[in-house]
Scaffold this motif. Structure first.
Motif, PDB file in Angstrom:
ATOM      1  N   GLU A  47       0.814  -1.215   0.000  1.00 33.64           N
ATOM      2  CA  GLU A  47       0.000   0.000   0.000  1.00 33.64           C
ATOM      3  C   GLU A  47       0.851   1.270   0.000  1.00 33.64           C
ATOM      4  O   GLU A  47       0.315   2.374   0.098  1.00 33.64           O
ATOM      5  CB  GLU A  47      -0.937   0.000   1.209  1.00 33.64           C
ATOM      6  CG  GLU A  47      -1.952  -1.144   1.176  1.00 33.64           C
ATOM      7  CD  GLU A  47      -2.897  -1.116   2.364  1.00 33.64           C
ATOM      8  OE1 GLU A  47      -2.659  -0.301   3.290  1.00 33.64           O
ATOM      9  OE2 GLU A  47      -3.863  -1.888   2.375  1.00 33.64           O
ATOM     10  N   TYR A  49       2.834   3.735  -2.025  1.00 32.09           N
ATOM     11  CA  TYR A  49       3.040   4.141  -3.420  1.00 32.09           C
ATOM     12  C   TYR A  49       4.332   4.937  -3.601  1.00 32.09           C
ATOM     13  O   TYR A  49       5.029   4.784  -4.596  1.00 32.09           O
ATOM     14  CB  TYR A  49       1.858   4.966  -3.909  1.00 32.09           C
ATOM     15  CG  TYR A  49       1.929   5.327  -5.379  1.00 32.09           C
ATOM     16  CD1 TYR A  49       1.696   4.368  -6.363  1.00 32.09           C
ATOM     17  CD2 TYR A  49       2.243   6.627  -5.783  1.00 32.09           C
ATOM     18  CE1 TYR A  49       1.765   4.682  -7.712  1.00 32.09           C
ATOM     19  CE2 TYR A  49       2.314   6.952  -7.131  1.00 32.09           C
ATOM     20  CZ  TYR A  49       2.079   5.973  -8.088  1.00 32.09           C
ATOM     21  OH  TYR A  49       2.165   6.296  -9.426  1.00 32.09           O
ATOM     22  N   ALA A  93      -6.290  -4.766  -8.226  1.00 29.16           N
ATOM     23  CA  ALA A  93      -6.802  -4.014  -7.078  1.00 29.16           C
ATOM     24  C   ALA A  93      -7.138  -2.577  -7.472  1.00 29.16           C
ATOM     25  O   ALA A  93      -6.555  -2.011  -8.398  1.00 29.16           O
ATOM     26  CB  ALA A  93      -5.775  -4.016  -5.952  1.00 29.16           C
ATOM     27  N   LYS A  94      -8.072  -1.973  -6.762  1.00 31.87           N
ATOM     28  CA  LYS A  94      -8.459  -0.593  -7.041  1.00 31.87           C
ATOM     29  C   LYS A  94      -7.349   0.379  -6.651  1.00 31.87           C
ATOM     30  O   LYS A  94      -7.197   1.430  -7.277  1.00 31.87           O
ATOM     31  CB  LYS A  94      -9.743  -0.244  -6.286  1.00 31.87           C
ATOM     32  CG  LYS A  94     -10.984  -0.961  -6.809  1.00 31.87           C
ATOM     33  CD  LYS A  94     -12.225  -0.502  -6.071  1.00 31.87           C
ATOM     34  CE  LYS A  94     -13.479  -1.180  -6.620  1.00 31.87           C
ATOM     35  NZ  LYS A  94     -14.700  -0.721  -5.895  1.00 31.87           N
ATOM     36  N   ASP A  95      -6.589   0.056  -5.626  1.00 36.74           N
ATOM     37  CA  ASP A  95      -5.517   0.919  -5.136  1.00 36.74           C
ATOM     38  C   ASP A  95      -4.334   0.885  -6.102  1.00 36.74           C
ATOM     39  O   ASP A  95      -3.754  -0.175  -6.359  1.00 36.74           O
ATOM     40  CB  ASP A  95      -5.082   0.451  -3.741  1.00 36.74           C
ATOM     41  CG  ASP A  95      -4.116   1.422  -3.077  1.00 36.74           C
ATOM     42  OD1 ASP A  95      -3.506   2.241  -3.788  1.00 36.74           O
ATOM     43  OD2 ASP A  95      -3.965   1.344  -1.839  1.00 36.74           O
ATOM     44  N   LYS A  96      -3.951   2.038  -6.641  1.00 34.69           N
ATOM     45  CA  LYS A  96      -2.848   2.088  -7.598  1.00 34.69           C
ATOM     46  C   LYS A  96      -1.532   1.663  -6.963  1.00 34.69           C
ATOM     47  O   LYS A  96      -0.644   1.120  -7.641  1.00 34.69           O
ATOM     48  CB  LYS A  96      -2.711   3.488  -8.196  1.00 34.69           C
ATOM     49  CG  LYS A  96      -2.283   4.572  -7.204  1.00 34.69           C
ATOM     50  CD  LYS A  96      -2.132   5.921  -7.891  1.00 34.69           C
ATOM     51  CE  LYS A  96      -1.667   6.999  -6.906  1.00 34.69           C
ATOM     52  NZ  LYS A  96      -1.514   8.321  -7.551  1.00 34.69           N
ATOM     53  N   ALA A  97      -1.392   1.879  -5.648  1.00 36.49           N
ATOM     54  CA  ALA A  97      -0.169   1.472  -4.956  1.00 36.49           C
ATOM     55  C   ALA A  97      -0.021  -0.038  -4.978  1.00 36.49           C
ATOM     56  O   ALA A  97       1.079  -0.567  -5.203  1.00 36.49           O
ATOM     57  CB  ALA A  97      -0.184   1.984  -3.519  1.00 36.49           C
ATOM     58  N   VAL A  98      -1.109  -0.744  -4.757  1.00 36.46           N
ATOM     59  CA  VAL A  98      -1.075  -2.211  -4.766  1.00 36.46           C
ATOM     60  C   VAL A  98      -0.734  -2.722  -6.157  1.00 36.46           C
ATOM     61  O   VAL A  98       0.107  -3.612  -6.327  1.00 36.46           O
ATOM     62  CB  VAL A  98      -2.420  -2.797  -4.285  1.00 36.46           C
ATOM     63  CG1 VAL A  98      -2.417  -4.323  -4.410  1.00 36.46           C
ATOM     64  CG2 VAL A  98      -2.693  -2.379  -2.842  1.00 36.46           C
ATOM     65  N   ARG A  99      -1.347  -2.145  -7.186  1.00 37.20           N
ATOM     66  CA  ARG A  99      -1.062  -2.571  -8.561  1.00 37.20           C
ATOM     67  C   ARG A  99       0.412  -2.330  -8.898  1.00 37.20           C
ATOM     68  O   ARG A  99       1.066  -3.160  -9.528  1.00 37.20           O
ATOM     69  CB  ARG A  99      -1.966  -1.841  -9.557  1.00 37.20           C
ATOM     70  CG  ARG A  99      -3.456  -2.071  -9.326  1.00 37.20           C
ATOM     71  CD  ARG A  99      -4.291  -1.692 -10.538  1.00 37.20           C
ATOM     72  NE  ARG A  99      -4.062  -0.335 -11.011  1.00 37.20           N
ATOM     73  CZ  ARG A  99      -4.663   0.757 -10.546  1.00 37.20           C
ATOM     74  NH1 ARG A  99      -5.542   0.654  -9.554  1.00 37.20           N
ATOM     75  NH2 ARG A  99      -4.408   1.957 -11.063  1.00 37.20           N
ATOM     76  N   ARG A 101       3.050  -2.064  -6.747  1.00 38.26           N
ATOM     77  CA  ARG A 101       3.956  -2.940  -6.000  1.00 38.26           C
ATOM     78  C   ARG A 101       3.871  -4.394  -6.471  1.00 38.26           C
ATOM     79  O   ARG A 101       4.886  -5.099  -6.499  1.00 38.26           O
ATOM     80  CB  ARG A 101       3.652  -2.857  -4.500  1.00 38.26           C
ATOM     81  CG  ARG A 101       3.988  -1.513  -3.864  1.00 38.26           C
ATOM     82  CD  ARG A 101       5.471  -1.201  -3.945  1.00 38.26           C
ATOM     83  NE  ARG A 101       5.780   0.089  -3.339  1.00 38.26           N
ATOM     84  CZ  ARG A 101       6.995   0.625  -3.310  1.00 38.26           C
ATOM     85  NH1 ARG A 101       8.013  -0.008  -3.875  1.00 38.26           N
ATOM     86  NH2 ARG A 101       7.202   1.803  -2.747  1.00 38.26           N
ATOM     87  N   ASP A 137      -2.817  -0.062 -17.882  1.00 36.39           N
ATOM     88  CA  ASP A 137      -3.230   0.626 -16.659  1.00 36.39           C
ATOM     89  C   ASP A 137      -3.210   2.138 -16.885  1.00 36.39           C
ATOM     90  O   ASP A 137      -2.444   2.647 -17.712  1.00 36.39           O
ATOM     91  CB  ASP A 137      -2.271   0.252 -15.522  1.00 36.39           C
ATOM     92  CG  ASP A 137      -2.836   0.563 -14.145  1.00 36.39           C
ATOM     93  OD1 ASP A 137      -3.363  -0.350 -13.489  1.00 36.39           O
ATOM     94  OD2 ASP A 137      -2.749   1.733 -13.711  1.00 36.39           O
TER      95      ASP A 137
END
Length: 225
Positions: A47, A49, A93-99, A101, A137
């Motif tokens: 999580e 970024y 995932a909706k969270d760009k940080a997760v995508r 990483r 993305d």
């Protein structure tokens, strides 16, 4: 505990070798629970970024532990592939940080494996589905890491290879100069890809033009041109 080891690993790169040795011992002592505890610690960085030093040290530590052998144990291919599969389930995932990483970790692990190491069919298909999707993305950083993850999967001898085609598309049309530069670095030299790299020497961005010339100088023999 595994969490204690991760806490020390985020402080300094110098602590990684000793921390990895402790993790190997913990894995032998508690094989049933180790994988879940390890992934729970990896999840903490997903999580984040921003390219914070502590987060980048954890990424480096995870890649080293998953892809390198220790003094007492050989490279555990099953562990690395299991970790990649867990990460790839979060690729959308909706969270760009997760995508970001997920793409970064999967890319780094795949490209850190020995050249003779093989990827299972299940992992190959999972990487193909997830990373090709992430190449489109909306976040440039995610696209850049996703395309790098295709490096070992491409077949430069086949002009219709899906991975090569995607790399050439990003190289020619992506709006981010960082993504175009990453594609230039990642695509394997071949008759059709060299023509595409040559075209980038006329890119609108000076950085991309210089990068294309640098890749041509470093990877392509003059007689190929």
């Amino acid at each position: 505990t595994v969490a204690d080891v991760f806490s020390k690993a985020q402080v300094s790169f110098g602590a990684h070798k000793k921390a990895a040795a402790v993790l190997h011992r913990l894995r032998v002592a508690s094989p049933d629970s180790f994988d879940d505890e390890f992934f729970a610690c990896v999840a903490c960085v997903l999580e984040v970024y921003k390219r914070e030093p502590a987060a980048e040290r954890i990424v480096e530590f995870v890649v080293e532990f998953a892809t390198q052998s220790s003094e007492d144990e050989a490279f555990d291919e099953a562990f690395m592939q299991s970790l990649c599969m867990r990460l790839l389930r979060l690729a959308h995932a909706k969270d760009k940080a997760v995508r970001f990483r997920v793409a970064q970790l999967v890319c780094r692990m795949l490209n850190s494996m020995a050249e003779d190491a093989e990827v299972s069919d299940d992992l190959f298909e999972a990487v193909e589905e997830a990373m090709l999707s992430r190449c489109r993305d909306k976040v440039p950083l995610v696209r850049a890491w996703a395309l790098r993850a295709l490096f070992r999967l491409q077949n430069p001898l086949d002009p219709s290879d899906a991975f090569t085609v995607e790399l050439l598309r990003l190289m020619a049309t992506d709006g981010s100069k960082e993504v175009r530069m990453a594609a230039i670095s990642t695509v394997a030299p071949s008759k059709h890809s060299i023509k595409a790299i040559l075209a980038r020497t006329r890119d609108v961005s000076e950085e991309v033009r210089l990068h294309a010339l640098s890749v041509l100088a470093g990877k392509v023999e003059m007689r190929w041109l």
